[in-house]
Write a protein that holds these residues in place. Structure first.
Motif, short mmCIF file in Angstrom:
data_model
loop_
_atom_site.label_atom_id
_atom_site.label_comp_id
_atom_site.label_asym_id
_atom_site.label_seq_id
_atom_site.Cartn_x
_atom_site.Cartn_y
_atom_site.Cartn_z
N ASP A 76 0.84 -1.20 -0.07
CA ASP A 76 0.06 0.00 0.14
C ASP A 76 0.92 1.08 0.12
O ASP A 76 1.81 1.54 0.87
N ALA A 77 0.65 2.27 -0.92
CA ALA A 77 1.51 3.32 -1.00
C ALA A 77 1.62 3.98 0.21
O ALA A 77 2.49 4.76 0.87
N ASN A 78 0.61 3.99 1.27
CA ASN A 78 0.80 4.53 2.68
C ASN A 78 1.62 4.08 3.67
O ASN A 78 2.03 4.39 4.61
N THR A 79 2.18 2.75 3.16
CA THR A 79 3.22 1.80 4.17
C THR A 79 4.47 2.17 3.52
O THR A 79 5.49 1.58 4.14
N ASP A 80 4.87 2.84 2.65
CA ASP A 80 6.15 3.44 2.18
C ASP A 80 6.49 4.67 2.58
O ASP A 80 6.13 5.87 2.22
N PRO A 81 7.48 4.76 3.66
CA PRO A 81 7.78 6.08 4.45
C PRO A 81 8.57 6.93 3.29
O PRO A 81 8.22 8.24 3.43
N THR A 82 9.26 6.41 2.52
CA THR A 82 9.81 7.30 1.68
C THR A 82 8.74 8.06 0.70
O THR A 82 9.00 9.24 0.39
N MET A 83 7.83 7.43 0.15
CA MET A 83 6.84 7.85 -0.70
C MET A 83 5.98 9.00 0.13
O MET A 83 5.44 9.80 -0.31
N ASP A 84 5.74 8.63 1.36
CA ASP A 84 5.04 9.53 2.26
C ASP A 84 5.80 10.78 2.42
O ASP A 84 5.03 11.83 2.39
N LEU A 85 7.13 10.87 2.51
CA LEU A 85 7.83 11.89 2.70
C LEU A 85 7.95 12.74 1.29
O LEU A 85 7.79 13.84 1.51
N ILE A 86 7.82 12.15 0.25
CA ILE A 86 7.80 12.74 -0.90
C ILE A 86 6.48 13.34 -1.18
O ILE A 86 6.26 14.61 -1.63
N ALA A 87 5.31 12.43 -0.67
CA ALA A 87 4.09 13.38 -1.02
C ALA A 87 3.82 14.51 -0.01
O ALA A 87 3.24 15.24 -0.55
N LEU B 35 12.94 17.59 0.09
CA LEU B 35 13.31 16.57 -1.08
C LEU B 35 14.85 16.51 -1.35
O LEU B 35 15.43 15.43 -1.25
N GLN B 36 15.47 17.68 -1.05
CA GLN B 36 17.03 17.52 -1.19
C GLN B 36 17.59 16.68 0.11
O GLN B 36 18.71 15.94 -0.14
N ASP B 37 16.81 17.06 1.23
CA ASP B 37 17.52 16.11 2.36
C ASP B 37 17.14 14.75 2.42
O ASP B 37 17.74 13.70 2.67
N LEU B 38 15.82 14.37 1.69
CA LEU B 38 15.57 12.89 1.21
C LEU B 38 16.44 12.14 -0.03
O LEU B 38 16.90 11.09 0.28
N TRP B 39 16.81 13.11 -0.72
CA TRP B 39 17.84 12.71 -1.75
C TRP B 39 19.01 12.02 -1.28
O TRP B 39 19.64 11.08 -1.58
N LYS B 40 19.56 13.02 -0.21
CA LYS B 40 20.80 12.60 0.30
C LYS B 40 20.57 11.36 1.03
O LYS B 40 21.68 10.49 1.15
N PRO C 229 15.54 2.88 -7.14
CA PRO C 229 15.30 4.03 -8.46
C PRO C 229 13.79 4.33 -8.56
O PRO C 229 13.60 5.33 -9.00
N PHE C 230 12.93 3.58 -8.00
CA PHE C 230 11.47 3.87 -7.92
C PHE C 230 11.43 5.42 -7.03
O PHE C 230 10.76 6.24 -7.52
N HIS C 231 12.13 5.25 -5.98
CA HIS C 231 12.22 6.53 -5.11
C HIS C 231 12.77 7.75 -5.96
O HIS C 231 12.52 8.87 -5.71
N ARG C 232 13.97 7.28 -6.32
CA ARG C 232 14.82 8.41 -6.97
C ARG C 232 14.02 8.89 -8.28
O ARG C 232 14.11 10.28 -8.45
N CYS C 233 13.31 7.91 -8.95
CA CYS C 233 12.61 8.72 -10.20
C CYS C 233 11.49 9.59 -9.63
O CYS C 233 11.20 10.54 -10.09
N THR C 234 10.73 9.20 -8.73
CA THR C 234 9.48 10.07 -8.03
C THR C 234 10.19 11.31 -7.54
O THR C 234 9.55 12.52 -7.91
N LEU C 235 10.88 11.05 -6.67
CA LEU C 235 11.68 12.49 -6.04
C LEU C 235 12.04 13.31 -7.00
O LEU C 235 11.80 14.51 -6.86
N ALA C 236 12.93 12.96 -8.04
CA ALA C 236 13.62 13.67 -8.94
C ALA C 236 12.53 14.60 -9.75
O ALA C 236 12.70 15.52 -10.07
N HIS C 237 11.69 13.56 -10.00
CA HIS C 237 10.67 14.24 -11.11
C HIS C 237 9.81 15.47 -10.19
O HIS C 237 9.73 16.62 -10.94
N TYR C 238 9.36 15.26 -9.13
CA TYR C 238 8.80 16.33 -8.44
C TYR C 238 9.65 17.46 -8.05
O TYR C 238 9.32 18.50 -7.88
N MET C 239 11.06 17.23 -7.75
CA MET C 239 11.94 18.08 -7.51
C MET C 239 12.12 19.19 -8.68
O MET C 239 12.13 20.36 -8.40
N ALA C 240 12.17 18.58 -9.96
CA ALA C 240 12.38 19.24 -11.39
C ALA C 240 11.06 20.23 -11.14
O ALA C 240 11.31 21.25 -11.69
#
Length: 183
Positions: A3-14, A32-37, A45-56
């Motif tokens: 469930d998307a709600n159980t992924d803490p990284t996706m929660d932080l991105i959201a 997002l920069q702190d999370l990228w680090k 790569p799923f987290h990196r893709c999503t984060l980078a897309h929204y960071m852009a």
């Protein structure tokens, strides 16, 4: 399925995306920069893709946005369908590419690199069949047409519906879209 709600990284991105939508772009970029680090360049790569897309989307400078969009595309190429399905069963990696190439095309257009912008428009259109026939798919298709018109007119100005304008792109996506990894 996770469930998307159980992924803490996706929660932080959201959460960062929500902050960006609320007009707090600086806060969202810092989050997002702190999370990228934490994720790192060799992280999921799923987290990196999503984060980078929204960071852009949070950058008004096309060169800065381009750097993040390139990271998002590179990460997407490393994401497996299994990983995407693990996050959400209705999600497919092919559905990421139209939006990723659209954003790259728009950045290259704003930088005056019209031939490269056209290449990314073509790449986006080649994968349009991966988009759903819903408001999200329509948003991407409409934006592709707008960027294509701007490229043909050699117009480098910011489009009214560009991602860095939270009133359009970012608010058109729901928290569900972000949680599901829809780009």
């Amino acid at each position: 399925m996770t469930d998307a709600n159980t992924d803490p990284t996706m929660d932080l991105i959201a959460q960062a995306v929500t902050d960006g939508r609320s007009g707090n772009a600086d806060t969202a970029r810092t989050q997002l920069q702190d999370l990228w680090k934490l994720i790192g360049v060799s992280g999921d790569p799923f987290h990196r893709c999503t984060l980078a897309h929204y960071m852009a989307d949070l950058h008004t400078d096309p060169a800065q946005a381009l750097a993040w969009d390139v990271r998002a595309l590179d990460a997407a190429d490393a994401v497996s369908e299994q990983r995407v399905q693990q996050h959400h069963t209705n999600l497919h990696i092919e559905g990421f590419y139209p939006s990723l190439h659209l954003n790259l095309a728009d950045n290259y257009r704003r930088l005056g690199s019209f031939d490269t912008a056209r290449e990314h428009l073509t790449a986006a259109r080649e994968r349009l069949s991966a988009l759903p026939d819903d408001s999200y798919g329509e948003l991407i298709r409409t934006a592709l047409d707008g960027v294509a018109t701007a490229v043909e007119n050699q117009d480098t100005t910011v489009r009214a519906s560009a991602p860095a304008r939270p009133t359009e792109h970012m608010t058109a996506l729901t928290n569900d879209d972000v949680g599901q990894g829809r780009l």
